[in-house]
Design an enzyme around this catalytic site. Structure first.
Site, PDB file in Angstrom:
ATOM      1  N   CYS A   1       0.830  -1.211   0.000  1.00  0.00           N
ATOM      2  CA  CYS A   1       0.000   0.000   0.000  1.00  0.00           C
ATOM      3  C   CYS A   1       0.861   1.256   0.000  1.00  0.00           C
ATOM      4  CB  CYS A   1      -0.987  -0.050   1.165  1.00  0.00           C
ATOM      5  SG  CYS A   1      -1.261   1.465   2.019  1.00  0.00           S
TER       6      CYS A   1
ATOM      7  N   CYS B   1       2.303   2.701   5.135  1.00  0.00           N
ATOM      8  CA  CYS B   1       2.986   2.388   6.403  1.00  0.00           C
ATOM      9  C   CYS B   1       4.325   1.715   6.169  1.00  0.00           C
ATOM     10  CB  CYS B   1       2.114   1.457   7.240  1.00  0.00           C
ATOM     11  SG  CYS B   1       0.664   2.260   7.912  1.00  0.00           S
TER      12      CYS B   1
ATOM     13  N   CYS C   1      -7.805  -0.966   7.784  1.00  0.00           N
ATOM     14  CA  CYS C   1      -6.582  -0.178   7.880  1.00  0.00           C
ATOM     15  C   CYS C   1      -6.282   0.044   9.360  1.00  0.00           C
ATOM     16  CB  CYS C   1      -6.751   1.152   7.148  1.00  0.00           C
ATOM     17  SG  CYS C   1      -5.360   2.247   7.429  1.00  0.00           S
TER      18      CYS C   1
ATOM     19  N   GLN D   1      -5.484  18.854  11.989  1.00  0.00           N
ATOM     20  CA  GLN D   1      -4.466  17.818  12.184  1.00  0.00           C
ATOM     21  C   GLN D   1      -5.138  16.451  12.287  1.00  0.00           C
ATOM     22  OE1 GLN D   1      -1.322  18.272  11.934  1.00  0.00           O
ATOM     23  NE2 GLN D   1      -0.846  20.377  12.514  1.00  0.00           N
TER      24      GLN D   1
ATOM     25  N   TYR E   1       0.583  30.844   9.236  1.00  0.00           N
ATOM     26  CA  TYR E   1       0.173  29.580   8.600  1.00  0.00           C
ATOM     27  C   TYR E   1      -0.772  28.866   9.570  1.00  0.00           C
ATOM     28  CZ  TYR E   1       4.698  30.601   6.336  1.00  0.00           C
ATOM     29  OH  TYR E   1       5.759  31.198   5.704  1.00  0.00           O
TER      30      TYR E   1
ATOM     31  N   ASP F   1       3.879  27.582  11.511  1.00  0.00           N
ATOM     32  CA  ASP F   1       3.594  26.175  11.205  1.00  0.00           C
ATOM     33  C   ASP F   1       3.382  26.041   9.696  1.00  0.00           C
ATOM     34  OD1 ASP F   1       2.762  23.552  11.227  1.00  0.00           O
ATOM     35  OD2 ASP F   1       0.941  23.884  12.387  1.00  0.00           O
TER      36      ASP F   1
ATOM     37  N   CYS G   1       6.494  20.158   9.568  1.00  0.00           N
ATOM     38  CA  CYS G   1       6.191  18.791   9.139  1.00  0.00           C
ATOM     39  C   CYS G   1       7.259  18.284   8.182  1.00  0.00           C
ATOM     40  CB  CYS G   1       4.797  18.715   8.523  1.00  0.00           C
ATOM     41  SG  CYS G   1       4.531  19.903   7.226  1.00  0.00           S
TER      42      CYS G   1
HETATM   43  N1  SAH Z   1      -1.295  25.627  12.242  1.00  0.00           N
HETATM   44  C1  SAH Z   1      -2.368  24.913  11.633  1.00  0.00           C
HETATM   45  C2  SAH Z   1      -2.180  24.601  10.159  1.00  0.00           C
HETATM   46  C3  SAH Z   1      -0.840  24.119   9.712  1.00  0.00           C
HETATM   47  S1  SAH Z   1      -0.769  23.488   8.064  1.00  0.00           S
HETATM   48  C4  SAH Z   1      -2.682  23.668  12.420  1.00  0.00           C
HETATM   49  O1  SAH Z   1      -1.887  23.231  13.243  1.00  0.00           O
HETATM   50  O2  SAH Z   1      -3.755  23.096  12.223  1.00  0.00           O
HETATM   51  C5  SAH Z   1      -0.119  24.828   7.156  1.00  0.00           C
HETATM   52  C6  SAH Z   1      -1.124  25.891   6.793  1.00  0.00           C
HETATM   53  O3  SAH Z   1      -0.434  26.897   6.065  1.00  0.00           O
HETATM   54  C7  SAH Z   1      -2.267  25.433   5.901  1.00  0.00           C
HETATM   55  O4  SAH Z   1      -3.491  25.792   6.517  1.00  0.00           O
HETATM   56  C8  SAH Z   1      -2.046  26.207   4.595  1.00  0.00           C
HETATM   57  O5  SAH Z   1      -3.250  26.581   3.971  1.00  0.00           O
HETATM   58  C9  SAH Z   1      -1.308  27.419   5.080  1.00  0.00           C
HETATM   59  N2  SAH Z   1      -0.472  28.114   4.087  1.00  0.00           N
HETATM   60  C10 SAH Z   1       0.236  27.575   3.067  1.00  0.00           C
HETATM   61  N3  SAH Z   1       0.924  28.519   2.413  1.00  0.00           N
HETATM   62  C11 SAH Z   1       0.662  29.689   3.027  1.00  0.00           C
HETATM   63  C12 SAH Z   1       1.095  31.030   2.806  1.00  0.00           C
HETATM   64  N4  SAH Z   1       1.941  31.336   1.825  1.00  0.00           N
HETATM   65  N5  SAH Z   1       0.628  31.984   3.632  1.00  0.00           N
HETATM   66  C13 SAH Z   1      -0.227  31.686   4.656  1.00  0.00           C
HETATM   67  N6  SAH Z   1      -0.672  30.437   4.907  1.00  0.00           N
HETATM   68  C14 SAH Z   1      -0.233  29.448   4.100  1.00  0.00           C
END
Ligand code: SAH
Length: 461
Positions: free
Chosen positions: A85, A88, A166, A290, A319, A388, A415
């Site tokens: 798959c 994993c 799964c 998440q 973000y 993030d 990530c």
């Molecule tokens: N902090 C959040 C989301 C993290 S994921 C949490 O923990 O749930 C990263 C996020 O960045 C996504 O929502 C994506 O839409 C956003 N993102 C991606 N590129 C971006 C940019 N250039 N400016 C602002 N946000 C952005």
């Protein structure tokens, strides 16, 4: 020495090799003399007979024929198809070894990319690293006997590997998926066949709430209306009473993107609710949320502690998705400013602030870098920056503005450890890396989530 085998039109070579490492992508790094091959499902210390096929045009990717020496870290995987798959890659590796490997990967990325020798904390894992995913998305297909099936795309292809169970997804999804398969047949609703561009159901997306026990089913269809839709949904929720809402998402395009733009709520309220660190969130079909609620709570709690938040401080959450980190931080600080590029996520974030009665939170829809440049121009004061970004990390415009704004603390949630290392190297002269803490957000996969805490080296300059 590699042996050639030309008895088929495949141009195959076999070789004896030893696995010396695991690559960043999670493949075994197998050495044979001076040659190096990448083989899935082989772990350091293992030796054996491997092969690669020229015909596939990827000579460097091999496969195992027979192992002569097995790693003591190898375990019997729960899932029998974990190697085909592709989801994993690590289910055959003991959980302790997976966690050790993830910390080592983060350390190695800092060494390789940032040229920094950093101390990386042991990866924080899960007590029960199974059935953790709250978001399940599966494409549907039709077998030769006309029975619908669903599964995952085989790594790097559009071939669906059928899956009955799964081991990393919320267990409640299994019954829902098997009921969908059964009802598709009895209601004569055909799965969508990509090559023929014919049929109705493309994907089923299931989102589950961890605390509220709510479940959303999103039926992604290639057509807007189809015969039997209402009765199909009625029968489905009758057999699966855990489902609290059903949404139809219409995706008519020939694309890899799963969700289309148009949606109809077929049953229930069209969203689910869940909570993280005591804040309630409304989650709709497209919201970023998440996928591992247990590790996410650990990670966010750790991020808050790392921020050492004070009541008189201003926090900035870049973000921010649907505002999760900023909304959780809001109760510890004077004010939170959030920025996110996806308009629907910003709408969710603002709604979430209202629903939780949070008034010291402002959320803006913008590119984080453009927004930061403006903040720096306006000499906006920020004490703590949470960032993030997606896998590609941040960019120089954003980081140059950070250097101008000079928040005293930065909590970087990442990530992808390679872009984390790159970004931290960029600001390393001004910011001291205090602590690097990986979290196991995706057990049994190669992914690792990391929180890096940084502080301004000289706050007086
Ligand atoms: N902090 C959040 C989301 C993290 S994921 C949490 O923990 O749930 C990263 C996020 O960045 C996504 O929502 C994506 O839409 C956003 N993102 C991606 N590129 C971006 C940019 N250039 N400016 C602002 N946000 C952005």
């Amino acid at each position: 020495m590699a042996k050639q085998n030309r008895n088929s039109n495949l141009h195959q070579q076999t070789f004896h090799g030893t696995c010396v490492d695991i690559s960043f992508e999670g493949k075994g790094v197998v050495k044979s003399g001076d040659d190096v091959y990448f083989v899935s499902g082989v772990f350091p210390g293992e030796e054996g007979e491997f092969a690669f096929d020229y015909a596939r045009g990827k000579a460097e990717f091999g496969r195992t024929i027979k192992l002569d020496k097995i790693s003591p870290e190898r375990v019997e995987p729960r899932c029998k198809i974990c190697s085909s798959c592709g989801g994993c890659s690590f289910q055959q590796l003991s959980y302790e070894a997976q966690l050790r490997h993830k910390s080592a990967v983060v350390k190695e990325q800092f060494r390789k990319i940032a040229k920094m020798d950093v101390e990386v904390q042991p990866t924080i894992g899960m007590e029960n690293p199974y059935f953790y995913r709250n978001k399940i998305q599966m494409p549907f297909g039709l077998d030769k006997k006309g029975n619908p099936y669903c599964g995952f795309y085989k790594e790097g292809t559009h071939v669906i590997v059928p899956i009955e169970k799964c081991y990393i997804e919320d267990e409640r999804a299994e019954h829902i998926l098997s009921t969908i398969k059964k009802l598709l047949k009895s209601f004569r609703i055909p799965p969508y066949i990509e090559d023929e561009r014919y049929g109705v159901l493309r994907h089923a997306l299931i989102r589950t709430s961890y605390y509220k026990k709510e479940i959303m089913l999103v039926l992604v269809t290639a057509v807007d209306s189809f015969p039997g839709r209402n009765n199909f949904v009625k029968a489905l929720v009758k057999e699966c009473p855990d489902i609290t809402t059903v949404v139809q998402n219409i995706n008519t395009r020939a694309t890899n993107v799963i969700l289309g733009d148009k949606e109809h709520v077929l049953y229930g309220k069209g969203f689910i609710e869940d909570s993280l660190c005591g804040v309630n969130f409304q989650i709709s079909a497209k919201s970023f949320y998440q996928t591992n609620p247990v590790t996410t709570e650990k990670l966010y709690t750790y991020a808050m502690e790392s921020g050492m938040l004070q009541k008189n401080e201003i926090a900035f959450d870049a973000y921010s998705g649907i505002g999760t980190i900023g909304l959780i931080a809001s109760k510890y600080v004077k004010e939170v400013i959030s920025v996110e590029i996806v308009p629907a996520a910003v709408r969710d974030g603002i709604k979430n602030a209202k629903r939780n009665g949070i008034s010291n939170f402002k959320m803006y829809c913008d590119d984080a870098s453009a927004f930061m440049v403006n903040m720096a121009k306006n000499k906006q004061h920020v004490d703590v920056l949470f960032m993030d970004p997606p896998r590609k990390g941040s960019d120089e415009r954003f980081l140059n503005s950070v250097l101008k704004l000079r928040p005293s603390k930065i909590v970087y949630v990442s990530c992808d450890p390679s872009t984390l290392a790159r970004d931290i190297a960029y600001i390393n002269q001004t910011y001291k890396l205090e602590k690097v803490q990986p979290f196991d957000m995706f057990p049994h996969t190669t992914h690792v989530e990391t929180v890096a805490m940084l502080s301004l080296r000289d706050s007086k300059k």
